[in-house]
Design a protein around this motif. Structure first.
Motif, PDB file in Angstrom:
ATOM      1  N   ASP A  10    -113.325 -62.959  41.831  1.00 36.94           N
ATOM      2  CA  ASP A  10    -114.462 -62.578  42.356  1.00 36.94           C
ATOM      3  C   ASP A  10    -115.174 -61.206  41.885  1.00 36.94           C
ATOM      4  OD1 ASP A  10    -116.230 -63.429  44.819  1.00 36.94           O
ATOM      5  OD2 ASP A  10    -116.230 -61.213  44.998  1.00 36.94           O
ATOM      6  N   ALA A  11    -116.325 -60.942  41.908  1.00 39.25           N
ATOM      7  CA  ALA A  11    -117.016 -59.789  41.311  1.00 39.25           C
ATOM      8  C   ALA A  11    -116.527 -58.592  42.223  1.00 39.25           C
ATOM      9  CB  ALA A  11    -118.765 -59.995  41.455  1.00 39.25           C
ATOM     10  N   SER A  12    -116.321 -59.006  43.573  1.00 34.24           N
ATOM     11  CA  SER A  12    -115.998 -57.676  44.422  1.00 34.24           C
ATOM     12  C   SER A  12    -114.549 -57.320  44.673  1.00 34.24           C
ATOM     13  CB  SER A  12    -116.459 -58.225  45.862  1.00 34.24           C
ATOM     14  OG  SER A  12    -115.507 -59.131  46.409  1.00 34.24           O
ATOM     15  N   ALA A  13    -113.591 -58.118  43.588  1.00 38.32           N
ATOM     16  CA  ALA A  13    -112.495 -57.815  43.611  1.00 38.32           C
ATOM     17  C   ALA A  13    -112.166 -56.647  42.940  1.00 38.32           C
ATOM     18  CB  ALA A  13    -111.404 -58.917  42.893  1.00 38.32           C
ATOM     19  N   ARG A  14    -111.144 -55.850  43.246  1.00 33.30           N
ATOM     20  CA  ARG A  14    -110.748 -54.528  42.665  1.00 33.30           C
ATOM     21  C   ARG A  14    -109.516 -54.566  41.833  1.00 33.30           C
ATOM     22  NH1 ARG A  14    -111.747 -49.933  46.789  1.00 33.30           N
ATOM     23  NH2 ARG A  14    -110.848 -51.354  48.013  1.00 33.30           N
ATOM     24  N   LEU A  15    -109.263 -54.408  40.547  1.00 27.28           N
ATOM     25  CA  LEU A  15    -108.141 -54.617  39.865  1.00 27.28           C
ATOM     26  C   LEU A  15    -107.918 -53.387  38.986  1.00 27.28           C
ATOM     27  CD1 LEU A  15    -108.931 -58.008  38.227  1.00 27.28           C
ATOM     28  CD2 LEU A  15    -108.004 -57.655  40.356  1.00 27.28           C
ATOM     29  N   ALA A  16    -106.504 -52.699  39.182  1.00 27.14           N
ATOM     30  CA  ALA A  16    -106.221 -51.426  38.677  1.00 27.14           C
ATOM     31  C   ALA A  16    -105.711 -51.779  37.129  1.00 27.14           C
ATOM     32  CB  ALA A  16    -105.427 -50.936  39.357  1.00 27.14           C
ATOM     33  N   ASP A  17    -105.435 -50.714  36.576  1.00 26.77           N
ATOM     34  CA  ASP A  17    -105.008 -50.887  35.213  1.00 26.77           C
ATOM     35  C   ASP A  17    -103.523 -51.697  35.395  1.00 26.77           C
ATOM     36  OD1 ASP A  17    -106.833 -49.459  34.116  1.00 26.77           O
ATOM     37  OD2 ASP A  17    -105.657 -47.427  34.350  1.00 26.77           O
ATOM     38  N   GLY A  18    -103.363 -52.549  34.296  1.00 30.72           N
ATOM     39  CA  GLY A  18    -102.157 -53.293  33.972  1.00 30.72           C
ATOM     40  C   GLY A  18    -102.006 -54.496  34.926  1.00 30.72           C
ATOM     41  N   VAL A  19    -102.947 -54.753  35.390  1.00 29.97           N
ATOM     42  CA  VAL A  19    -102.786 -56.154  36.200  1.00 29.97           C
ATOM     43  C   VAL A  19    -103.084 -57.250  35.331  1.00 29.97           C
ATOM     44  CG1 VAL A  19    -104.379 -57.554  37.782  1.00 29.97           C
ATOM     45  CG2 VAL A  19    -104.012 -55.030  38.325  1.00 29.97           C
ATOM     46  N   GLU A  20    -102.004 -58.340  35.546  1.00 23.65           N
ATOM     47  CA  GLU A  20    -102.283 -59.551  34.869  1.00 23.65           C
ATOM     48  C   GLU A  20    -102.534 -60.624  35.733  1.00 23.65           C
ATOM     49  OE1 GLU A  20     -98.425 -60.102  32.678  1.00 23.65           O
ATOM     50  OE2 GLU A  20     -98.307 -57.917  32.093  1.00 23.65           O
ATOM     51  N   ILE A  21    -103.335 -61.595  35.379  1.00 22.78           N
ATOM     52  CA  ILE A  21    -103.553 -62.855  36.260  1.00 22.78           C
ATOM     53  C   ILE A  21    -103.508 -64.133  35.293  1.00 22.78           C
ATOM     54  CG2 ILE A  21    -105.385 -63.884  37.543  1.00 22.78           C
ATOM     55  CD1 ILE A  21    -106.520 -61.143  38.157  1.00 22.78           C
ATOM     56  N   GLY A  22    -102.662 -65.027  35.609  1.00 23.88           N
ATOM     57  CA  GLY A  22    -102.423 -65.979  34.877  1.00 23.88           C
ATOM     58  C   GLY A  22    -103.205 -67.335  34.909  1.00 23.88           C
ATOM     59  N   ALA A  23    -103.173 -68.425  34.265  1.00 21.99           N
ATOM     60  CA  ALA A  23    -103.935 -69.243  34.290  1.00 21.99           C
ATOM     61  C   ALA A  23    -104.447 -70.182  35.585  1.00 21.99           C
ATOM     62  CB  ALA A  23    -103.460 -70.329  33.371  1.00 21.99           C
ATOM     63  N   TRP A  24    -105.737 -70.359  35.834  1.00 18.29           N
ATOM     64  CA  TRP A  24    -105.875 -71.353  37.001  1.00 18.29           C
ATOM     65  C   TRP A  24    -105.804 -70.611  38.311  1.00 18.29           C
ATOM     66  CZ3 TRP A  24    -108.685 -74.580  34.532  1.00 18.29           C
ATOM     67  CH2 TRP A  24    -108.544 -75.064  33.530  1.00 18.29           C
ATOM     68  N   SER A  25    -105.589 -69.299  38.208  1.00 18.96           N
ATOM     69  CA  SER A  25    -105.538 -68.446  39.271  1.00 18.96           C
ATOM     70  C   SER A  25    -106.682 -68.167  40.079  1.00 18.96           C
ATOM     71  CB  SER A  25    -104.523 -67.323  39.264  1.00 18.96           C
ATOM     72  OG  SER A  25    -103.120 -67.785  39.131  1.00 18.96           O
ATOM     73  N   ILE A  26    -106.825 -67.861  41.302  1.00 20.19           N
ATOM     74  CA  ILE A  26    -107.999 -67.414  42.115  1.00 20.19           C
ATOM     75  C   ILE A  26    -107.975 -66.199  42.638  1.00 20.19           C
ATOM     76  CG2 ILE A  26    -109.874 -68.237  43.726  1.00 20.19           C
ATOM     77  CD1 ILE A  26    -109.218 -71.145  43.029  1.00 20.19           C
ATOM     78  N   VAL A  27    -108.710 -65.260  42.443  1.00 19.97           N
ATOM     79  CA  VAL A  27    -108.763 -63.877  43.216  1.00 19.97           C
ATOM     80  C   VAL A  27    -110.065 -63.686  43.979  1.00 19.97           C
ATOM     81  CG1 VAL A  27    -108.513 -61.449  43.036  1.00 19.97           C
ATOM     82  CG2 VAL A  27    -107.192 -62.983  41.673  1.00 19.97           C
ATOM     83  N   GLY A  28    -109.874 -63.938  45.245  1.00 14.59           N
ATOM     84  CA  GLY A  28    -111.390 -63.902  45.955  1.00 14.59           C
ATOM     85  C   GLY A  28    -111.886 -62.642  46.280  1.00 14.59           C
ATOM     86  N   PRO A  29    -112.837 -62.571  47.126  1.00 14.30           N
ATOM     87  CA  PRO A  29    -113.642 -61.425  47.670  1.00 14.30           C
ATOM     88  C   PRO A  29    -112.704 -60.563  48.475  1.00 14.30           C
ATOM     89  CG  PRO A  29    -114.424 -63.346  49.111  1.00 14.30           C
ATOM     90  CD  PRO A  29    -113.525 -63.791  47.748  1.00 14.30           C
ATOM     91  N   GLY A  30    -112.931 -59.278  48.278  1.00 18.39           N
ATOM     92  CA  GLY A  30    -112.377 -58.107  48.997  1.00 18.39           C
ATOM     93  C   GLY A  30    -110.721 -57.952  48.661  1.00 18.39           C
ATOM     94  N   VAL A  31    -110.273 -58.632  47.419  1.00 17.72           N
ATOM     95  CA  VAL A  31    -109.112 -58.429  47.078  1.00 17.72           C
ATOM     96  C   VAL A  31    -108.748 -57.137  46.187  1.00 17.72           C
ATOM     97  CG1 VAL A  31    -107.187 -59.517  45.607  1.00 17.72           C
ATOM     98  CG2 VAL A  31    -108.597 -60.880  47.263  1.00 17.72           C
TER      99      VAL A  31
END
Length: 261
Positions: A10-31
């Motif tokens: 989601d566009a509102s998610a905040r991801l720091a350096d070094g984050v890894e997100i694998g295939a078909w995973s979903i990261v929603g709003p406010g994460v």
């Protein structure tokens, strides 16, 4: 950041350096995912969830799901997970409810094995281990360095004090004292968590004193309230015993598990 092209963030998610997100995973709003968080494939982090640095979430987990509570109507509630936790496959963590803390919290350095569940508004300490399919009902409180055996279930509003161990297949309908060892269906207190105390660095003399205090509280003659008063005075120099006594005397919804019950 390494985000697989099939992942949805989601566009509102905040991801720091070094984050890894694998295939078909979903990261929603406010994460919010802190530095070095690793999200494997097929993970859902629904919304309003923060995950501490270095935590790893394995496939098919659902984090930050709506509370399993009939009165929940979509109000803003959250989930906070600490740093350096390992969350294995199929584990589920729910956000809080407006009627309580509005927040579910998990400390640092925890291990959640396959199928673990943390219900709404729970407070889980640091360096806690949930064996496979260990489950918390809503509002439960779990202290630091607790070990919950496989398939055990802690009732809503239940408490397990720090340093305690609960055996597998146990129905925890009564609170377990700090440093206690409890198991059974339904759970009974069977002594102190001696292995946990030794791993924490307690020497033989210290363990002997703790065992003596345990016997004075739970096995000596007389009224239980009188035994608590006597132990509080006799072991004023033992913070662990004072913690156990305070835990027993706290005004909560569940009775405390006792030996032989």
């Amino acid at each position: 950041m390494a985000i697989h092209p099939t992942a949805q963030v989601d566009a509102s998610a905040r991801l720091a350096d070094g984050v890894e997100i694998g295939a078909w995973s979903i990261v929603g709003p406010g994460v919010t995912l802190a530095a070095g968080v690793r999200v494997a494939s097929h993970v859902v982090i629904q919304q309003d969830t923060s995950v501490g640095a270095g935590t790893t979430i394995h496939p098919f987990c659902v984090m930050g799901g709506d509370p399993q509570h009939g009165g929940y109507k979509g109000e803003p509630v959250a989930l906070e997970i600490g740093a350096n936790c390992t969350i294995r496959e199929h584990s589920t963590f729910n956000r809080g409810t407006p009627g309580d803390r509005k927040l579910t919290t998990v400390g640092d350095g925890c291990l959640f094995m396959t199928g673990a569940h943390v219900g709404h508004d729970c407070v889980v300490g640091s360096h806690v281990t949930f064996a496979n399919n260990a489950t918390l009902g809503g509002h439960a409180r779990i202290g630091d360095r607790v070990f919950l055996g496989g398939l055990c279930a802690v009732h809503q509003f239940g408490r397990v004090g720090q340093g305690a161990i609960v055996g597998g297949l146990s129905a925890v309908t009564r609170d377990v004292i700090p440093y206690g060892s409890a198991w059974g269906n339904h759970v009974r207190l069977h002594g102190l968590n001696l292995i946990g105390l030794k791993r924490k660095g307690y020497g033989k003399a210290e363990v002997r004193r703790l065992l003596a205090a345990y016997r004075d509280i739970f096995e000596a003659p007389g009224l239980f309230s009188e035994r608590l008063d006597a132990a509080q005075a006799a072991y004023a120099d033992l913070p662990e015993i004072q913690e156990i006594i305070a835990f027993i005397r706290e005004d909560t919804r569940r009775p405390v598990a006792l030996p032989g019950e």
